[in-house]
Design a protein around this motif. Structure first.
Motif, PDB file in Angstrom:
ATOM      1  N   LEU A  14       0.834  -1.211   0.000  1.00  0.00           N
ATOM      2  CA  LEU A  14       0.000   0.000   0.000  1.00  0.00           C
ATOM      3  C   LEU A  14       0.865   1.255   0.000  1.00  0.00           C
ATOM      4  CD1 LEU A  14      -2.649  -1.084   2.667  1.00  0.00           C
ATOM      5  CD2 LEU A  14      -2.915  -1.107   0.185  1.00  0.00           C
ATOM      6  N   THR A  27       3.984  -0.890   4.144  1.00  0.00           N
ATOM      7  CA  THR A  27       2.655  -1.164   4.683  1.00  0.00           C
ATOM      8  C   THR A  27       1.966  -2.060   3.678  1.00  0.00           C
ATOM      9  OG1 THR A  27       2.599   0.999   5.728  1.00  0.00           O
ATOM     10  CG2 THR A  27       0.492  -0.122   5.489  1.00  0.00           C
ATOM     11  N   LYS A  35      -3.861  -5.497   7.721  1.00  0.00           N
ATOM     12  CA  LYS A  35      -2.738  -4.610   7.438  1.00  0.00           C
ATOM     13  C   LYS A  35      -1.545  -5.044   8.285  1.00  0.00           C
ATOM     14  CE  LYS A  35      -2.905  -0.196   8.766  1.00  0.00           C
ATOM     15  NZ  LYS A  35      -3.275   1.226   8.740  1.00  0.00           N
ATOM     16  N   GLU A 100      -4.669   4.310  -0.223  1.00  0.00           N
ATOM     17  CA  GLU A 100      -4.770   5.139   0.986  1.00  0.00           C
ATOM     18  C   GLU A 100      -6.086   4.871   1.722  1.00  0.00           C
ATOM     19  OE1 GLU A 100      -4.173   9.351   0.385  1.00  0.00           O
ATOM     20  OE2 GLU A 100      -4.513   9.765   2.511  1.00  0.00           O
ATOM     21  N   SER A 103      -5.557   1.584   3.483  1.00  0.00           N
ATOM     22  CA  SER A 103      -4.603   1.725   4.578  1.00  0.00           C
ATOM     23  C   SER A 103      -5.243   2.421   5.780  1.00  0.00           C
ATOM     24  CB  SER A 103      -3.399   2.531   4.088  1.00  0.00           C
ATOM     25  OG  SER A 103      -2.391   2.496   5.035  1.00  0.00           O
TER      26      SER A 103
END
Ligand SMILES: [Zn+2]
Length: 261
Positions: A14, A27, A35, A100, A103
């Motif tokens: 990510l 990440t 995650k 994003e 994440s």
């Protein structure tokens, strides 16, 4: 049973940043662990075995060793490189935006297979050349659904009445969807929504992505729905992704430095 120290997983990068002299922190989203943050040691050295294969927006298979702060990447193989989605700035900016969103909403160490598959599908269709705006709206709608905040587009969010085709209604993101003309709702915080716009929102909830790719929609309606969904996510996820600024600038023809990489 003790948790094995080493494990293999599919993963999509990510975001990443350089760390120390030659390392990089990644990440990742994975199906089974949600995650995770992992460190690729020595990756920025020329002779690194895993160097070029840890690009963002590619599907990888990783061998990881559990670490105290970060898991450690020990082997990488590329499952799907999705190279074409990087060729075009709008498509690249859209991929950053979706990364994003994921994440910011996926929890660490929490199984997230649904979201993983959603992001994977979005990158596949971006890579296959589907219009980035369509991919982004489809993704936003299904992300909201995965997170349990599906926008209401059929019934009034206040009185629960099914909307009739000829009635006036408003899009009220703080209330989670459409509001009928009989209900007052909050005085501000409402976005105008045309009948075509409402139909397009419904299509994003109901149609599969291949069918969406072929829909003919006026550009003004696409923009209306983009604004409606942006506003909706700002309320329901309580965030405004930074990568949207990049995407907006790219589309306006003035790209700023890329936020990922
Ligand atoms: Zn109502």
């Amino acid at each position: 049973m003790p948790i094995p120290r080493r494990y293999t997983t599919d993963a999509i990068v990510l975001s990443r940043f350089d760390y120390g002299e030659a390392d990089r922190i990644l990440t990742l989203i994975t199906p089974g662990e949600g995650k995770i943050k992992a460190i690729a040691k020595g990756i920025r050295r020329q002779k690194s075995r895993i160097g070029g294969s840890l690009e963002p927006f590619a599907e990888l298979q990783l061998l990881l060793a559990r670490g105290r702060t970060f898991d450690i990447v020990s082997q990488v193989s590329i499952v799907s490189p999705w190279l074409r989605l990087r060729d075009d700035l709008v498509s690249f900016g859209t991929a950053s935006y979706l990364a994003e969103l994921v994440s910011g909403t996926v929890e660490e160490r929490h199984p997230s297979e649904g979201l993983y598959l959603l992001l994977k599908r979005a990158y596949e269709i971006l890579d296959a050349g589907m219009a980035p705006g369509r991919v982004a709206r489809w993704f936003e709608m299904h992300l909201a659904e995965e997170l349990g905040v599906r926008p209401e587009v059929d019934r009034c969010v206040e009185c629960g009445r099914l909307l009739e085709a000829d009635e006036r209604y408003r899009w009220v993101p703080p209330l989670g969807g459409v509001l009928c003309e009989r209900c007052p709702g909050p005085p501000q915080e409402r976005v105008a929504l045309s009948l075509e716009g409402l139909k397009l929102l419904k299509a994003y909830q109901r149609m599969d992505v291949e069918a969406l790719a072929t829909l003919r929609v006026r550009p003004a309606v696409e923009r209306e729905i983009e604004a409606a969904m942006r506003e909706f996510l700002a309320y329901s996820l309580d965030r405004k992704p930074r990568s949207l600024a990049f995407l907006d600038e790219v589309r306006a023809g003035h790209p700023a430095p890329q936020p990922v990489g």
